[in-house]
Design a protein around this motif. Structure first.
Motif, short mmCIF file in Angstrom:
data_model
loop_
_atom_site.label_atom_id
_atom_site.label_comp_id
_atom_site.label_asym_id
_atom_site.label_seq_id
_atom_site.Cartn_x
_atom_site.Cartn_y
_atom_site.Cartn_z
N CYS A 1 -63.60 11.21 -39.91
CA CYS A 1 -63.59 9.81 -40.34
C CYS A 1 -64.74 9.02 -39.76
CB CYS A 1 -62.25 9.14 -40.05
SG CYS A 1 -61.78 9.22 -38.37
N MET A 2 -65.00 7.88 -40.34
CA MET A 2 -66.06 7.00 -39.89
C MET A 2 -65.49 5.58 -39.72
SD MET A 2 -69.01 6.04 -38.96
CE MET A 2 -69.39 7.75 -38.64
N PRO A 3 -65.15 5.23 -38.49
CA PRO A 3 -64.68 3.86 -38.23
C PRO A 3 -65.88 2.93 -37.96
CG PRO A 3 -64.37 5.23 -36.28
CD PRO A 3 -65.11 6.06 -37.29
N VAL B 1 -70.29 5.93 -46.52
CA VAL B 1 -69.41 5.07 -45.70
C VAL B 1 -70.13 4.69 -44.41
CG1 VAL B 1 -67.25 5.02 -44.38
CG2 VAL B 1 -67.27 6.01 -46.66
N THR B 2 -70.80 5.67 -43.82
CA THR B 2 -71.55 5.40 -42.58
C THR B 2 -72.59 4.33 -42.83
OG1 THR B 2 -71.21 7.71 -41.97
CG2 THR B 2 -72.87 6.51 -40.72
N ALA B 3 -73.28 4.43 -43.97
CA ALA B 3 -74.34 3.46 -44.31
C ALA B 3 -73.76 2.07 -44.58
CB ALA B 3 -75.11 3.95 -45.53
N SER C 1 -70.24 0.76 -43.96
CA SER C 1 -69.37 0.10 -42.96
C SER C 1 -69.54 0.61 -41.53
CB SER C 1 -67.91 0.22 -43.39
OG SER C 1 -67.58 1.57 -43.65
N GLY C 2 -69.93 1.88 -41.38
CA GLY C 2 -70.12 2.41 -40.01
C GLY C 2 -71.23 1.66 -39.29
N SER C 3 -72.38 1.61 -39.94
CA SER C 3 -73.53 0.88 -39.37
C SER C 3 -73.50 -0.60 -39.76
CB SER C 3 -74.84 1.49 -39.89
OG SER C 3 -74.94 2.84 -39.50
N GLY C 4 -72.71 -0.93 -40.78
CA GLY C 4 -72.72 -2.28 -41.38
C GLY C 4 -72.63 -3.46 -40.44
N ALA D 1 -67.10 11.37 -35.06
CA ALA D 1 -68.54 11.53 -34.81
C ALA D 1 -69.35 11.38 -36.11
CB ALA D 1 -68.81 12.89 -34.19
N ALA D 2 -70.39 10.57 -36.05
CA ALA D 2 -71.27 10.40 -37.22
C ALA D 2 -72.01 11.71 -37.49
CB ALA D 2 -72.26 9.28 -36.95
N GLY D 3 -72.11 12.06 -38.78
CA GLY D 3 -72.97 13.17 -39.19
C GLY D 3 -72.57 14.55 -38.71
O1 LIG Z 1 -75.60 4.40 -35.29
C1 LIG Z 1 -74.84 5.39 -35.31
O2 LIG Z 1 -75.30 6.53 -35.43
C2 LIG Z 1 -73.34 5.17 -35.19
C3 LIG Z 1 -72.62 5.64 -36.42
C4 LIG Z 1 -72.23 4.41 -37.16
C5 LIG Z 1 -72.46 3.35 -36.21
N1 LIG Z 1 -73.02 3.78 -35.13
#
Ligand code: A1CAB
Ligand code: NAI
Length: 272
Positions: free
Chosen positions: A117-119, A168-170, A172-175, A97-99
């Motif tokens: 983790c942040m996939p 990492v979220t900024a 590759s997660g959202s990338g 889960a993000a955040g």
């Molecule tokens: O946008 C989001 O909050 C989720 C986390 C990273 C990608 N999607």
């Protein structure tokens, strides 16, 4: 992962990608279970991957050594509090889960070993990129289990500080969404310059693929690869100068900053 038994709590997009990766890596269907309130979701995941699914999270958790929390961040508190009585102290909890911080999860779950983790969505095509952080309670064997889980769908890199997961979220997660935005914009610009839409789309996509392949396989960095495309006083130079005159690097830095900030803000808002 010969003896690992994994329970997915939430069987949506990311869980299905991870399950697909694990099955492709040779994990048996009997080693994986999932729970989800959605009847259609359960039926789809069962049909696609041959695994057993449950409406009841506690049933999925029973007998698993790894419990993957793959629900939306907004659902995490309620899900953690509801599964707390079902967890055994030695069950590893892996959150995607993000955040949502490990401290929040430990408040809701009790003293459980946690890997946060942040996939990212390219996990669906086994080209994912994940960052991982483990709490002190996580054993070497459990770290290995988390590593194998995430590396079934791409690269999995460990971080020393949990806070780095915001970055990492900024990145590759959202990338993937940033690259999709560039693909959309380049395709639209190609059409404006006179190309048929399907040709503009195909050229853009193949260029993205080719550039990514080159960047991954080359022994020189992206800056050098860019230099090799850029002939003095040529067309690429005209485009790059235009990008930079309009603040491209600052724009990217600001956008990633906004994503990282939102990740930290979610931890504040949803962590209570
Ligand atoms: O946008 C989001 O909050 C989720 C986390 C990273 C990608 N999607
Ligand atoms: N989509 C993305 O690009 C990425 C998402 N993530 C994280 O992955 C997590 C899941 O995201 P998606 O798979 O995209 O969402 P999704 O909406 O596809 O899947 C979430 C699933 O959880 C189920 N669910 C809801 N309440 C539940 C409960 N009480 N018990 C069990 N299951 C329940 C839903 O029915 C749904 O099928 C989120 O926390 C997100 O932050 C992480 C990296 C990238």
């Amino acid at each position: 992962m010969s003896k690992t038994r994994i329970a997915f709590i939430g069987a949506g997009n990311m869980a299905a990608s991870l399950i697909g990766g694990l099955r492709a890596k040779g994990l048996e269907a009997a080693q994986i279970r999932a729970s989800d309130p959605g009847e259609e979701t359960r039926a789809r995941v069962s049909a696609e991957h041959g695994i057993e699914t449950f409406a009841d999270n506690a049933q999925a958790i029973d007998g698993a050594n790894v419990v993957v929390l793959a629900v939306k961040p907004q659902a995490m508190k309620a899900v953690c509090e509801a599964i707390r009585p079902s967890l055994k102290p030695d069950q590893l909890v892996v959150s995607i889960a993000a955040g949502i911080t490990c401290a929040s999860m430990n408040n809701w779950l009790g003293a459980q070993p946690i890997v946060r983790c942040m996939p990212n969505t390219p996990a669906l095509v086994r080209q994912g990129a994940s960052g991982l952080f483990a709490t002190a309670e996580v054993s070497a064997e459990q770290r290995q289990q988390a590593q194998e889980l995430l590396s079934a769908v791409g690269i999995a890199l460990w971080l020393n500080e949990e806070q780095q997961l915001d970055a990492v979220t900024a990145v590759s997660g959202s990338g993937p969404a940033y690259f999709f935005l560039l693909i959309e914009a380049m395709t639209a610009a190609g059409v404006k310059l006179g190309l048929p839409a399907d040709i503009a789309a195909q050229l853009t996509l193949q260029t993205a693929l080719g550039a990514a392949h080159m960047a991954v396989s080359s022994d020189v960095d992206a800056a050098e690869l860019r230099r090799r495309v850029t002939s003095p006083a040529g067309t690429t130079e005209a485009a790059i100068k235009s990008f930079q005159a309009n603040g491209f690097e600052a724009l990217v830095e600001k956008a990633l900053g906004a994503a990282a900030h939102r990740s930290a803000e979610m931890a504040e808002q949803l962590g209570q």
